[in-house]
Enzyme design. Sequence first.
Site, PDB file in Angstrom:
ATOM      1  N   ASN A 109       0.820  -1.216   0.000  1.00  0.00           N
ATOM      2  CA  ASN A 109       0.000   0.000   0.000  1.00  0.00           C
ATOM      3  C   ASN A 109       0.854   1.266   0.000  1.00  0.00           C
ATOM      4  OD1 ASN A 109      -1.994  -1.872   0.158  1.00  0.00           O
ATOM      5  ND2 ASN A 109      -2.699  -1.339   2.222  1.00  0.00           N
ATOM      6  N   THR A 154     -15.957  36.332 -33.082  1.00  0.00           N
ATOM      7  CA  THR A 154     -16.679  35.935 -31.874  1.00  0.00           C
ATOM      8  C   THR A 154     -17.956  35.274 -32.382  1.00  0.00           C
ATOM      9  OG1 THR A 154     -17.977  37.973 -31.644  1.00  0.00           O
ATOM     10  CG2 THR A 154     -15.819  37.955 -30.591  1.00  0.00           C
ATOM     11  N   HIS A 155     -18.418  34.272 -31.692  1.00  0.00           N
ATOM     12  CA  HIS A 155     -19.609  33.518 -32.128  1.00  0.00           C
ATOM     13  C   HIS A 155     -19.447  32.937 -33.534  1.00  0.00           C
ATOM     14  CE1 HIS A 155     -21.735  35.638 -28.773  1.00  0.00           C
ATOM     15  NE2 HIS A 155     -20.982  36.647 -29.181  1.00  0.00           N
ATOM     16  N   SER A 277      -9.229  10.485 -48.958  1.00  0.00           N
ATOM     17  CA  SER A 277     -10.439   9.675 -48.860  1.00  0.00           C
ATOM     18  C   SER A 277     -10.274   8.485 -49.782  1.00  0.00           C
ATOM     19  CB  SER A 277     -11.647  10.513 -49.290  1.00  0.00           C
ATOM     20  OG  SER A 277     -12.685   9.662 -49.742  1.00  0.00           O
ATOM     21  N   LYS A 283     -10.258  14.760 -51.936  1.00  0.00           N
ATOM     22  CA  LYS A 283     -10.279  15.118 -50.511  1.00  0.00           C
ATOM     23  C   LYS A 283      -8.898  15.256 -49.896  1.00  0.00           C
ATOM     24  CE  LYS A 283     -13.240  15.673 -48.079  1.00  0.00           C
ATOM     25  NZ  LYS A 283     -14.231  14.866 -47.352  1.00  0.00           N
ATOM     26  N   ASN A 285      -8.092  15.659 -45.923  1.00  0.00           N
ATOM     27  CA  ASN A 285      -8.769  15.749 -44.627  1.00  0.00           C
ATOM     28  C   ASN A 285      -7.789  16.055 -43.493  1.00  0.00           C
ATOM     29  OD1 ASN A 285     -11.226  15.125 -45.831  1.00  0.00           O
ATOM     30  ND2 ASN A 285     -10.864  12.920 -45.625  1.00  0.00           N
ATOM     31  N   GLU A 290      -8.644  16.253 -36.139  1.00  0.00           N
ATOM     32  CA  GLU A 290      -9.883  15.631 -35.666  1.00  0.00           C
ATOM     33  C   GLU A 290      -9.594  14.618 -34.561  1.00  0.00           C
ATOM     34  OE1 GLU A 290     -12.392  14.538 -39.217  1.00  0.00           O
ATOM     35  OE2 GLU A 290     -10.776  15.653 -40.170  1.00  0.00           O
ATOM     36  N   TYR A 317      -6.620   2.040   2.597  1.00  0.00           N
ATOM     37  CA  TYR A 317      -6.453   1.527   1.235  1.00  0.00           C
ATOM     38  C   TYR A 317      -7.624   0.626   0.872  1.00  0.00           C
ATOM     39  CZ  TYR A 317      -4.768  -1.060  -2.791  1.00  0.00           C
ATOM     40  OH  TYR A 317      -4.661  -1.613  -4.040  1.00  0.00           O
ATOM     41  N   GLN A 322      -6.553   0.552  -7.204  1.00  0.00           N
ATOM     42  CA  GLN A 322      -5.757  -0.002  -8.303  1.00  0.00           C
ATOM     43  C   GLN A 322      -6.240   0.550  -9.648  1.00  0.00           C
ATOM     44  OE1 GLN A 322      -4.080  -4.093  -8.220  1.00  0.00           O
ATOM     45  NE2 GLN A 322      -5.567  -4.524  -9.813  1.00  0.00           N
TER      46      GLN A 322
HETATM   47  N1  ARG Z   1      -1.567  -3.624  -7.298  1.00  0.00           N
HETATM   48  C1  ARG Z   1      -2.017  -2.909  -6.127  1.00  0.00           C
HETATM   49  C2  ARG Z   1      -2.464  -1.510  -6.562  1.00  0.00           C
HETATM   50  O1  ARG Z   1      -2.170  -1.138  -7.641  1.00  0.00           O
HETATM   51  C3  ARG Z   1      -0.914  -2.800  -5.150  1.00  0.00           C
HETATM   52  C4  ARG Z   1      -1.401  -2.637  -3.754  1.00  0.00           C
HETATM   53  C5  ARG Z   1      -2.001  -3.885  -3.286  1.00  0.00           C
HETATM   54  N2  ARG Z   1      -2.393  -3.779  -1.944  1.00  0.00           N
HETATM   55  C6  ARG Z   1      -3.268  -4.628  -1.367  1.00  0.00           C
HETATM   56  N3  ARG Z   1      -3.581  -4.412  -0.162  1.00  0.00           N
HETATM   57  N4  ARG Z   1      -3.784  -5.618  -2.041  1.00  0.00           N
HETATM   58  O2  ARG Z   1      -3.103  -0.807  -5.816  1.00  0.00           O
END
Ligand code: ARG
Length: 455
Positions: A109, A154-155, A277, A283, A285, A290, A317, A322
């Site tokens: 974590n 403008t506009h 095209s 064309k 483009n 875009e 956490y 993730q």
């Molecule tokens: N792959 C996890 C992430 O990206 C790492 C942390 C995992 N922690 C846990 N308590 N499972 O967040």
Amino acid sequence: MTLWGGRFSEPTDDDLRALNDSIGFDQRMYKEDIQGSIAWAKALGGAGVISGDDVEQIVDGLENVRAEFDAGTFEFKAGDEDIHTAVERRLTELIGAVGGRLHTGRSRNDQVATDLRLWTRAALNAAREAVAQLQAALVEQAEIHIETLMPGYTHVQTAQPVTAGHWLMSYFWMFQRDRGRLRHAADASLEWLPLGAGALAGTAFPIERNQLVSQLEFDAASPNSLDAVSDRDYVADSMYALSMLTIHLSRLSEDLIWFSNPAFGYVALNDRYSTGSSLMPQKRNPDPMELARGKAGRLIGNLTGFLTTLKGLPTGYNKDLQEDKEPLFDSFDTLMRILPVVTAVIKTLKLNPDKMRAALDPDMLATDLADYLVLKGMPFREAHHVSGRAVRLAAEQGIKLHELTVESLRGLSALFTDDVKEVFNFAASVARRSVIGGTAPASVRQQIAHAKRLL
Ligand code: ARG
């Protein structure tokens, strides 16, 4: 055979594994992961938790793992759930059981939070550099067209004449603010170092977090471990900065799309940056523009999607976090594919001053006509009205504003005299707007000098 398998009596289900694994996308953080781990090993050594000899073996081993990644020879194995487990697994293969000491007092974590912060800083710095190149291309074109006249809008209605350099430079300043936002987000990434926060409560070993801070070039140790492991504000800041940047790119693109339309013909994209095209041979483009315009939607989607993930997350956490990496990586990658192309489009862009000039209409000088009366003492509101009547009169007579005789103008106000003819000069109109930030060539020259100092 996961790193956390001890308390389980059955292996993880394959479908869950596929859902849970992040190795597919987080392996690109291997450098940051190893950098953080080297710092952590040294901190453990400094705290006397592991021996100096252990530290040396671990650091050497980690450098070898990094070399394998650099060389593209790193082999992934089943069970490599994410980059953190993959690196540790390989480290232990290389140096044996001592590799198992690295994760002391640390959690994935605080590890992943650290890795992603380091990755984000580097990515945003690269993006900033790419934006600066686009800005340089804009300045280069603007310098060529300091005196080129074109309709200002403008506009999407013709409004007043401006210089093309001024139009080009308007985008420079948007990108200047974007660079500021990217820097701010990069700074936010490195404000607080999460390492040492452990899983949620802080590490139980006497780690000198301030030494880790200087080694990894953060500003300070995170002041609250619970907050540290779940703080992804900097990810949202980064995606916002990247989104705003693509929004500006989409506006520039939109201008180039309609300015390159044959009905306008103000600009032509170089052949290398135009597409054809499959059906219509004539064309040409503006596909790159875009795509730049369209991809802004994708970045905004990444940002809003991630904000939605964060909303209502409970304390500490949660695996939801993730979900931070894929949208951030995608926003960055997408942007880094757009930017060099847009920069090249600007560099090779051909402006057509004749077409721009031909699109100037004397009606666009109606404000100047009112200003003329103001200089003769008429209150502006009244002058605006008189000038408006002149525009209508010309339309009724089927002529252009500058073709009205002085006599017919005098029918609207006695203040009109022969010198009114001097009002109908586009270059003079532009030159009068010489305030700071105005469209006059003199002002645009100052603007460009200012811009160059910032680059
Ligand atoms: N792959 C996890 C992430 O990206 C790492 C942390 C995992 N922690 C846990 N308590 N499972 O967040």
